[in-house]
Write an enzyme that holds these catalytic residues in place. Structure first.
Site, PDB file in Angstrom:
ATOM      1  N   LYS A   7       0.832  -1.209   0.000  1.00 52.17           N
ATOM      2  CA  LYS A   7       0.000   0.000   0.000  1.00 52.17           C
ATOM      3  C   LYS A   7       0.866   1.259   0.000  1.00 52.17           C
ATOM      4  O   LYS A   7       0.655   2.168  -0.789  1.00 52.17           O
ATOM      5  CB  LYS A   7      -0.900   0.004   1.250  1.00 52.17           C
ATOM      6  CG  LYS A   7      -1.547   1.353   1.514  1.00 52.17           C
ATOM      7  CD  LYS A   7      -2.464   1.329   2.726  1.00 52.17           C
ATOM      8  CE  LYS A   7      -1.803   1.526   4.074  1.00 52.17           C
ATOM      9  NZ  LYS A   7      -1.499   2.937   4.427  1.00 52.17           N
ATOM     10  N   ASN A   8       1.848   1.294   0.918  1.00 51.29           N
ATOM     11  CA  ASN A   8       2.601   2.531   1.098  1.00 51.29           C
ATOM     12  C   ASN A   8       3.664   2.764   0.019  1.00 51.29           C
ATOM     13  O   ASN A   8       4.363   3.777   0.048  1.00 51.29           O
ATOM     14  CB  ASN A   8       3.213   2.581   2.499  1.00 51.29           C
ATOM     15  CG  ASN A   8       2.127   2.775   3.554  1.00 51.29           C
ATOM     16  OD1 ASN A   8       0.979   3.091   3.224  1.00 51.29           O
ATOM     17  ND2 ASN A   8       2.477   2.567   4.815  1.00 51.29           N
ATOM     18  N   ARG A  78      -4.552  10.566   4.743  1.00 50.80           N
ATOM     19  CA  ARG A  78      -3.476  11.558   4.793  1.00 50.80           C
ATOM     20  C   ARG A  78      -2.508  11.442   3.640  1.00 50.80           C
ATOM     21  O   ARG A  78      -1.871  12.430   3.258  1.00 50.80           O
ATOM     22  CB  ARG A  78      -2.698  11.411   6.101  1.00 50.80           C
ATOM     23  CG  ARG A  78      -3.476  11.756   7.331  1.00 50.80           C
ATOM     24  CD  ARG A  78      -2.576  11.589   8.509  1.00 50.80           C
ATOM     25  NE  ARG A  78      -1.315  12.263   8.239  1.00 50.80           N
ATOM     26  CZ  ARG A  78      -1.075  13.516   8.550  1.00 50.80           C
ATOM     27  NH1 ARG A  78      -1.956  14.235   9.164  1.00 50.80           N
ATOM     28  NH2 ARG A  78       0.103  14.064   8.251  1.00 50.80           N
ATOM     29  N   CYS A 102      -5.189  13.260  13.447  1.00 53.06           N
ATOM     30  CA  CYS A 102      -5.598  11.922  13.031  1.00 53.06           C
ATOM     31  C   CYS A 102      -5.577  11.009  14.239  1.00 53.06           C
ATOM     32  O   CYS A 102      -5.071  11.377  15.301  1.00 53.06           O
ATOM     33  CB  CYS A 102      -4.737  11.437  11.875  1.00 53.06           C
ATOM     34  SG  CYS A 102      -3.541  10.211  12.216  1.00 53.06           S
ATOM     35  N   ARG A 107       0.550  14.480  13.571  1.00 54.49           N
ATOM     36  CA  ARG A 107       0.995  14.307  12.191  1.00 54.49           C
ATOM     37  C   ARG A 107       0.964  15.576  11.336  1.00 54.49           C
ATOM     38  O   ARG A 107       0.244  15.671  10.345  1.00 54.49           O
ATOM     39  CB  ARG A 107       0.186  13.200  11.504  1.00 54.49           C
ATOM     40  CG  ARG A 107       0.318  11.869  12.207  1.00 54.49           C
ATOM     41  CD  ARG A 107      -0.447  10.799  11.522  1.00 54.49           C
ATOM     42  NE  ARG A 107       0.282  10.196  10.417  1.00 54.49           N
ATOM     43  CZ  ARG A 107      -0.235   9.238   9.645  1.00 54.49           C
ATOM     44  NH1 ARG A 107      -1.452   8.821   9.836  1.00 54.49           N
ATOM     45  NH2 ARG A 107       0.479   8.723   8.674  1.00 54.49           N
ATOM     46  N   VAL A 109       2.469  18.510   8.622  1.00 56.25           N
ATOM     47  CA  VAL A 109       3.162  18.378   7.331  1.00 56.25           C
ATOM     48  C   VAL A 109       4.176  19.507   7.146  1.00 56.25           C
ATOM     49  O   VAL A 109       4.517  19.875   6.033  1.00 56.25           O
ATOM     50  CB  VAL A 109       2.169  18.351   6.137  1.00 56.25           C
ATOM     51  CG1 VAL A 109       1.416  17.034   6.096  1.00 56.25           C
ATOM     52  CG2 VAL A 109       1.199  19.519   6.183  1.00 56.25           C
ATOM     53  N   ASP A 110       4.676  20.042   8.280  1.00 55.97           N
ATOM     54  CA  ASP A 110       5.596  21.178   8.202  1.00 55.97           C
ATOM     55  C   ASP A 110       6.868  20.869   7.412  1.00 55.97           C
ATOM     56  O   ASP A 110       7.411  21.741   6.742  1.00 55.97           O
ATOM     57  CB  ASP A 110       5.952  21.654   9.624  1.00 55.97           C
ATOM     58  CG  ASP A 110       6.532  20.537  10.475  1.00 55.97           C
ATOM     59  OD1 ASP A 110       5.861  19.486  10.626  1.00 55.97           O
ATOM     60  OD2 ASP A 110       7.655  20.679  10.983  1.00 55.97           O
ATOM     61  N   ASP A 290       4.234   0.542  12.271  1.00 53.83           N
ATOM     62  CA  ASP A 290       3.078  -0.155  11.684  1.00 53.83           C
ATOM     63  C   ASP A 290       2.992  -1.625  12.106  1.00 53.83           C
ATOM     64  O   ASP A 290       2.038  -2.315  11.748  1.00 53.83           O
ATOM     65  CB  ASP A 290       3.124  -0.063  10.149  1.00 53.83           C
ATOM     66  CG  ASP A 290       2.803   1.342   9.649  1.00 53.83           C
ATOM     67  OD1 ASP A 290       2.287   2.148  10.437  1.00 53.83           O
ATOM     68  OD2 ASP A 290       3.071   1.626   8.468  1.00 53.83           O
ATOM     69  N   ARG A 382      -8.866  -0.470   4.419  1.00 58.35           N
ATOM     70  CA  ARG A 382      -7.973   0.562   3.882  1.00 58.35           C
ATOM     71  C   ARG A 382      -6.630  -0.040   3.491  1.00 58.35           C
ATOM     72  O   ARG A 382      -6.011   0.433   2.549  1.00 58.35           O
ATOM     73  CB  ARG A 382      -7.730   1.650   4.938  1.00 58.35           C
ATOM     74  CG  ARG A 382      -8.945   2.491   5.216  1.00 58.35           C
ATOM     75  CD  ARG A 382      -8.587   3.638   6.104  1.00 58.35           C
ATOM     76  NE  ARG A 382      -7.473   4.391   5.522  1.00 58.35           N
ATOM     77  CZ  ARG A 382      -6.888   5.420   6.094  1.00 58.35           C
ATOM     78  NH1 ARG A 382      -7.293   5.838   7.270  1.00 58.35           N
ATOM     79  NH2 ARG A 382      -5.899   6.052   5.504  1.00 58.35           N
TER      80      ARG A 382
HETATM   81  N1  EPU Z   1       6.085  14.618  11.168  1.00 58.64           N
HETATM   82  C1  EPU Z   1       6.212  15.939  11.453  1.00 58.64           C
HETATM   83  N2  EPU Z   1       6.222  16.837  10.420  1.00 58.64           N
HETATM   84  C2  EPU Z   1       6.101  16.449   9.114  1.00 58.64           C
HETATM   85  C3  EPU Z   1       5.973  15.085   8.840  1.00 58.64           C
HETATM   86  C4  EPU Z   1       5.971  14.178   9.879  1.00 58.64           C
HETATM   87  O1  EPU Z   1       6.326  16.340  12.606  1.00 58.64           O
HETATM   88  O2  EPU Z   1       6.108  17.318   8.229  1.00 58.64           O
HETATM   89  C5  EPU Z   1       6.102  13.608  12.263  1.00 58.64           C
HETATM   90  C6  EPU Z   1       4.818  12.815  12.389  1.00 58.64           C
HETATM   91  O3  EPU Z   1       3.850  13.521  13.135  1.00 58.64           O
HETATM   92  C7  EPU Z   1       5.300  11.553  13.044  1.00 58.64           C
HETATM   93  C8  EPU Z   1       6.699  11.365  12.450  1.00 58.64           C
HETATM   94  O4  EPU Z   1       7.064  12.640  11.947  1.00 58.64           O
HETATM   95  O5  EPU Z   1       5.400  11.740  14.422  1.00 58.64           O
HETATM   96  C9  EPU Z   1       6.822  10.343  11.344  1.00 58.64           C
HETATM   97  O6  EPU Z   1       5.769  10.494  10.427  1.00 58.64           O
HETATM   98  P1  EPU Z   1       5.915  10.209   8.876  1.00 58.64           P
HETATM   99  O7  EPU Z   1       5.819  11.498   8.148  1.00 58.64           O
HETATM  100  O8  EPU Z   1       7.085   9.343   8.597  1.00 58.64           O
HETATM  101  O9  EPU Z   1       4.583   9.396   8.591  1.00 58.64           O
HETATM  102  P2  EPU Z   1       3.789   9.407   7.227  1.00 58.64           P
HETATM  103  O10 EPU Z   1       4.730   9.604   6.124  1.00 58.64           O
HETATM  104  O11 EPU Z   1       2.621  10.310   7.347  1.00 58.64           O
HETATM  105  C10 EPU Z   1       4.019   6.864   6.663  1.00 58.64           C
HETATM  106  C11 EPU Z   1       3.094   5.711   6.440  1.00 58.64           C
HETATM  107  C12 EPU Z   1       2.455   5.324   7.757  1.00 58.64           C
HETATM  108  C13 EPU Z   1       3.577   4.942   8.742  1.00 58.64           C
HETATM  109  C14 EPU Z   1       4.560   6.109   8.886  1.00 58.64           C
HETATM  110  C15 EPU Z   1       5.755   5.786   9.740  1.00 58.64           C
HETATM  111  C16 EPU Z   1       2.373   6.087   4.158  1.00 58.64           C
HETATM  112  C17 EPU Z   1       1.285   6.438   3.208  1.00 58.64           C
HETATM  113  N3  EPU Z   1       2.087   6.108   5.476  1.00 58.64           N
HETATM  114  O12 EPU Z   1       3.226   7.932   7.175  1.00 58.64           O
HETATM  115  O13 EPU Z   1       1.642   4.182   7.503  1.00 58.64           O
HETATM  116  O14 EPU Z   1       3.035   4.641   9.995  1.00 58.64           O
HETATM  117  O15 EPU Z   1       5.040   6.498   7.569  1.00 58.64           O
HETATM  118  O16 EPU Z   1       6.450   4.704   9.225  1.00 58.64           O
HETATM  119  O17 EPU Z   1       3.472   5.761   3.737  1.00 58.64           O
HETATM  120  C18 EPU Z   1      -0.155   2.696   7.832  1.00 58.64           C
HETATM  121  O18 EPU Z   1       0.139   2.153   6.750  1.00 58.64           O
HETATM  122  O19 EPU Z   1      -0.987   2.179   8.627  1.00 58.64           O
HETATM  123  C19 EPU Z   1       0.476   3.962   8.206  1.00 58.64           C
HETATM  124  C20 EPU Z   1      -0.012   4.762   9.139  1.00 58.64           C
END
Ligand code: EPU
Length: 402
Positions: A7-8, A78, A102, A107, A109-110, A290, A382
């Site tokens: 998926k990811n 997201r 969420c 989470r 996106v900064d 995960d 999902r």
């Molecule tokens: N974060 C920030 N700022 C940002 C981005 C992230 O503070 O701009 C923080 C997040 O709040 C979190 C940490 O950084 O505390 C890591 O988050 P990350 O951005 O790596 O998560 P993501 O990219 O939103 C992906 C997977 C998630 C998985 C995480 C961690 C996808 C589509 N989603 O999310 O998958 O848990 O990486 O490995 O790739 C799932 O499949 O169930 C799932 C939640």
């Protein structure tokens, strides 16, 4: 059992189709609710998407009518935020809803925003939307404050069409980032270093079409391995990529499982009650967040006490309360769950709160005495393809009820 495509990895690759006017053909795309949501989002922008047999999907973004990701889709998934970088790079503008909070944490996106700004984009937040504009993105050196998977993917995609070279430092090393880099490279992108913490992207004027097979889903694989370990089963997972699962396999071995690895499958055999295994989630190659809920289900019935520490998301223990309803003995202390294994869980009605939490509850339900009913299984749909069918084929008594 055959493992599905990841998926990811599939979701960012679908967004990569926005980078080119030529068709991108993906093989091994899993049938999931999140893939359907992404299809809807991209189709709304004008991308022509054809789903063919056996997970083949063709995406053609010949023309992008409307570079907008609306709130109603971003709030349910997201990963929709992954359109931001590609849209900005290809169209010079994008309007993407801020995802908001969420179930598993804040989470933000900064880091996505900061990186795109460093590449010359102007991003204003208005009425809950990010309005991003850039004539042509410029390559930049970007040091990310923390390791973010989709942040790395968004910036890597944007950089493929930027003018000059981009250097992403403190990049995510997840195998899905590497698979995306492979897909982009097949489209003509110039990327070096994916899989390490510095990725170098030399921008090109345009990208072309390509064909790419999505990597196997390592979290789906890990979930079925944990299910076999919890139930004392013996299963073989075809098409699994053991090289992406080192941390998970190591913990399962410590729990007492016998694991056999072959280039084309992973086999697990478990006899008796698992040993308690403590763990701490971390960015790849550490143990995936995960997989945390599935390991908590395993620890619930283990011999001994396990400490499970979640370091990635600040609110990812919702399943602990549901596991308690099944008789698990879990105490939460900050970001650590102290799980004292019990000999038996008892079936009960439980509520799924997020995708991986649901998987943990299903595993607990498989070992619990009597019947367990998991509500809100749209969370499972999902991210797990045909979960009840795959588990039934392995001998589980599980069915989907209205
Ligand atoms: N974060 C920030 N700022 C940002 C981005 C992230 O503070 O701009 C923080 C997040 O709040 C979190 C940490 O950084 O505390 C890591 O988050 P990350 O951005 O790596 O998560 P993501 O990219 O939103 C992906 C997977 C998630 C998985 C995480 C961690 C996808 C589509 N989603 O999310 O998958 O848990 O990486 O490995 O790739 C799932 O499949 O169930 C799932 C939640």
């Amino acid at each position: 059992m055959r493992v599905s495509g990841a998926k990811n990895a599939a979701l960012p690759m679908m967004c990569a189709a926005l980078l080119t006017a030529r068709p991108l053909v993906l093989a091994g795309v899993p049938r999931l609710l999140d893939v359907a949501t992404m299809t809807k989002l991209l189709a709304q922008m004008g991308v022509a998407i054809e789903q063919r047999r056996e997970g083949r999907m063709s995406l053609n973004a010949k023309e992008i009518r409307d570079p907008t990701a609306p709130y109603d889709l971003v709030k349910t998934m997201r990963a929709s935020v992954l359109v931001l970088g590609p849209l900005l790079a290809r169209c010079g503008q994008a309007k993407v809803s801020l995802p908001g909070g969420c179930a598993i944490g804040l989470r933000p996106v900064d880091q996505h925003v900061k990186g795109l700004q460093a590449m010359g984009a102007t991003i204003a937040i208005e009425h809950g939307y990010m309005h991003a504009v850039a004539r042509r993105l410029r390559g930049a050196r970007i040091v990310m404050d923390l390791v973010t998977v989709t942040g790395t993917e968004n910036l890597m995609m944007a950089a493929t069409l930027a003018e000059g070279t981009t250097r992403l430092e403190n990049a995510a090393r997840e195998p899905e980032v590497v698979d995306l880099a492979r897909c982009l490279t097949a489209m003509g992108a110039k990327i070096e270093g994916a899989g390490g913490d510095v990725i170098r992207i030399e921008g090109v004027a345009s990208l072309g079409g390509a064909e790419h097979r999505v990597m196997p889903d390592r979290i789906e694989t890990g979930t079925y391995l944990a299910a076999a370990a919890a139930t004392g089963g013996k299963i073989r997972l075809l098409g699994a990529a053991a090289e992406s699962l080192d941390a998970t396999l190591e913990k399962l071995r410590a729990a007492g499982a016998r694991i056999g690895v072959d280039p084309s499958f992973i086999e697990i055999e478990m006899a008796g009650r698992p040993n308690a295994v403590s763990l701490r989630t971390a960015p790849y190659p550490g143990l995936a967040t995960d997989m945390q809920a599935q390991f908590m289900a395993l620890a619930s019935i283990a011999n001994g006490t396990a400490l499970i520490t979640e370091t990635i998301f600040e609110n990812r223990f919702m399943h602990a309360l549901e596991l308690q309803r099944l008789g698990a003995e879990i105490a939460i202390q900050g970001n650590t769950a102290v799980v004292k294994g019990v000999e038996r869980l008892q079936g009960a009605a439980v509520m799924a709160t997020d995708l991986r939490a649901s998987a943990g509850l299903v595993i607990a339900g498989l070992v619990a005495e009597g019947e367990t009913v998991v509500d809100r299984i749209y969370h499972l749909d999902r991210g797990y393809e045909a979960l009840e069918k795959k588990l039934s084929a392995l001998g589980a008594r599980i069915e989907r009820v209205k």
